[in-house]
Design an enzyme around this catalytic site. Structure first.
Site, PDB file in Angstrom:
ATOM      1  CE  LYS A   1      -4.282   1.137  -0.281  1.00  0.00           C
ATOM      2  NZ  LYS A   1      -5.085   0.653  -1.406  1.00  0.00           N
TER       3      LYS A   1
ATOM      4  CB  SER B   1      -7.900   0.796  -3.209  1.00  0.00           C
ATOM      5  OG  SER B   1      -7.702   0.778  -1.810  1.00  0.00           O
TER       6      SER B   1
END
Length: 588
Positions: free
Chosen positions: A195, A388
């Site tokens: 991430k 996401s």
């Protein structure tokens, strides 16, 4: 007396400025009304017409209602844009339109993502089944432009032009050094080693995890790029790789020598060839119609009773209403609910083109998809990116369609809390003081560093949200949480890999997803309806015109640096837990 004249002149100035503002607003409204009337007109297409396909314009998900397109101060880059929905419909209709003799494709630097370009490219390949010709010409072809133009029967380049063919690169910009100089600390909390949306603010280069995933997905995009061109141009993929790797296309004649284009021609020579194809003499003018005008004749077809609803989720995800280019949880949830409660709508296609955004807003939309799936089929179609939060809102669908070069996955969450104490106190001399009734009353304050207790609380909250994220994905994809966690952690995947690991079901186009929805609903004759309604630009004129003017002049001033400005503005403005793609990917 002097004071009297000062106030008099001030009043006069205010009056005249008010007159100018009112005049400007009236002018824009009148221009918009005239443009709207013009947009409602159908276009007459003459016999043996050439369909002019300009693909340098912005290709959005839906054609924007932009009556200010002729006003550059307001319209900006949206001028002459066309939606992918209308573009695909128009090419399909032209295939069987006896008045359309051929397509003239003009593209130098397309304004679209690679998955979108592949949708258009495949539609053009399908058009060629009609045995009608496609001619492409440009003075300069970027790599994206050549990807589109390579489907043409005849591909021409200006004798003094250029063909860019050098391979892909992706460059990330890091702000850590800048932030240190101004005294700003970005306090980062995240779940997932991949991430990496936070990395530009805490590192000065890519982490090993990020480099690994960027290498993988850029390589995947490039593989699709070369494979498709190889098939269209009948050139070995290895040969194309060698041409790019050694930068062999250095002047126009090289492109001819390697059979990447069919010839060097000036535009007048191409026009003469178009005349011949369309049955015109040298002294006659070509009958042509632009794709934007041709799209005005796209009417609704199919049964009025049975309908397939396409719900467009385009842009970053946020709470509230959003806009045509921003997914507002309220607006999209309302659209899904409306489609669910309409008995004439037999199935839903959720069209997602989003890098993610607010984790909470994503969950609100996900809930509506779960409720809808209990009553009618829901098929997800992912565009250029569905990462996401963009993946979150589609993971509960009955089936997920992607393009090979769709960017998806990035299952993870993060939070950024800037600490401006050093900037405010040591650089600007500003200090803060106050009182509070509890130890955590000012948690996430930006004028001081986080305490260990605050970091512990926020990290636990992110862990909870991430656990919910992988639980929803596991339920939707019928996998274990442990497996989803193993391919999650913020990892970005391209479409082909997403199908292999089970994050998506099929490689397929937007239309493939619509057909699959109809098949699952067991309907053969149907009408496609689109939700939510495109926002009326006249209704939002007073709210948005100032922002458009500001954006237009900021872009003019910053040029290529506008992207950097956007990135900094975005991170400062972000609030709450984010489920966003790890970076802004720019392929060159």
């Amino acid at each position: 007396m002097r004071e009297f004249f000062k106030y008099l002149f001030a009043s006069m100035l205010g009056f005249f400025l008010s007159i100018i503002v009112v005049f400007f607003i009236c002018f824009v409204i009148i221009a918009a009304a005239i443009s709207s009337i013009d947009d409602d007109k159908t276009v007459t297409v003459g016999n043996n017409s050439v369909l002019f396909l300009n693909l340098d314009q912005a290709i959005t998900e839906r054609t924007p209602k932009n009556p200010f397109g002729n006003l550059p101060i307001v319209g900006g880059e949206e001028k002459d844009g066309i939606g992918l929905n209308d573009l695909l419909k128009s090419i399909k209709r032209a295939k069987n339109d006896d008045n359309i003799k051929c397509i003239y494709l003009n593209v130098g630097s397309p304004n679209a993502g690679f998955a979108t370009m592949r949708e258009v490219r495949n539609a053009l390949i399908d058009f060629k089944k009609s045995h009608k010709k496609i001619l492409a010409y440009s003075e300069v072809y970027t790599q994206g432009a050549y990807y589109l133009a390579s489907v043409a029967d005849k591909l021409y380049l200006n004798p003094e032009g250029a063909l860019e063919f050098k391979g892909f690169s992706s460059e990330l910009t890091f702000f850590k050094g800048t932030l240190e100089k101004v005294g700003v600390e970005m306090q980062v909390i995240r779940v997932g080693n991949y991430k990496s949306a936070v990395e530009p603010y805490i590192l000065d280069k890519m982490s090993d995890y990020n480099r690994k995933q960027v290498t993988a997905y850029v390589g995947g995009l490039y593989n699709t790029f070369l494979t498709d061109i190889a098939q269209s141009r009948d050139i070995q993929k290895d040969s194309l790789y060698s041409i790019a790797d050694n930068y062999k296309i250095r002047e126009p004649k090289d492109a001819v020598g390697f059979k990447m284009i069919d010839g060097l021609k000036y535009k007048d020579e191409v026009l003469e060839e178009l005349k011949a194809i369309s049955g015109k003499t040298k002294k006659q003018s070509i009958s042509s119609v632009s794709i934007n005008d041709y799209a005005k004749n796209n009417g609704s077809t199919g049964s009025e009773k049975d309908k397939i609803a396409v719900i467009y989720a385009n842009g970053e995800i946020t709470g509230g209403e959003g806009s045509d280019n921003q997914i507002g949880s309220e607006r999209i949830s309302r659209a899904i609910r409306k489609a669910r409660l309409d008995d004439d709508i037999k199935a839903i296609v959720l069209r997602v083109n989003s890098p993610g955004g607010s984790a909470l807003a994503s969950d609100v939309i996900w809930r509506e998809i779960v409720l809808t799936k209990k009553e009618k089929p829901v098929i997800a179609s992912f565009g250029d990116v569905a990462a996401s939060g963009g993946y979150y809102i589609g993971c509960a669908a009955d089936s997920i369609f992607v393009q090979p070069n769709t960017i998806t996955g990035s299952i993870g969450v993060f939070g950024i809390i800037p600490n401006f104490q050093n900037l405010m106190t040591n650089k600007l001399g500003i200090t803060f003081d106050g009182v509070k009734t509890g130890k955590y009353a000012d948690i996430m304050a930006t004028n001081r560093p986080m305490t260990a207790g605050e970091r512990f609380i926020i990290q636990n909250e992110l862990n909870r949200i991430y656990n919910g994220f992988i639980t929803r994905v596991a339920d939707g994809r019928k996998k274990t949480k442990a497996y989803i966690d193993s391919i999650g952690g913020g990892h970005v995947w391209i479409g082909t890999d997403a199908v292999q690991i089970g994050l998506a079901d099929r490689i397929g186009s937007f239309n493939d997803a619509i057909n699959a929805a109809a098949k699952k609903a067991n309907v053969k004759e149907y009408k496609v309806v689109e939700y939510p309604d495109v926002i009326d630009p006249l209704k939002s004129l007073l709210e948005e015109s100032t922002d458009k003017i500001k954006t237009y002049y900021t872009k003019q001033e910053l040029g290529d640096n506008y992207l950097l400005y956007q990135q900094m503005k975005k991170v400062i403005a972000s609030s709450g837990i984010q489920a966003r793609m790890p970076f802004e990917a720019v392929i060159k």
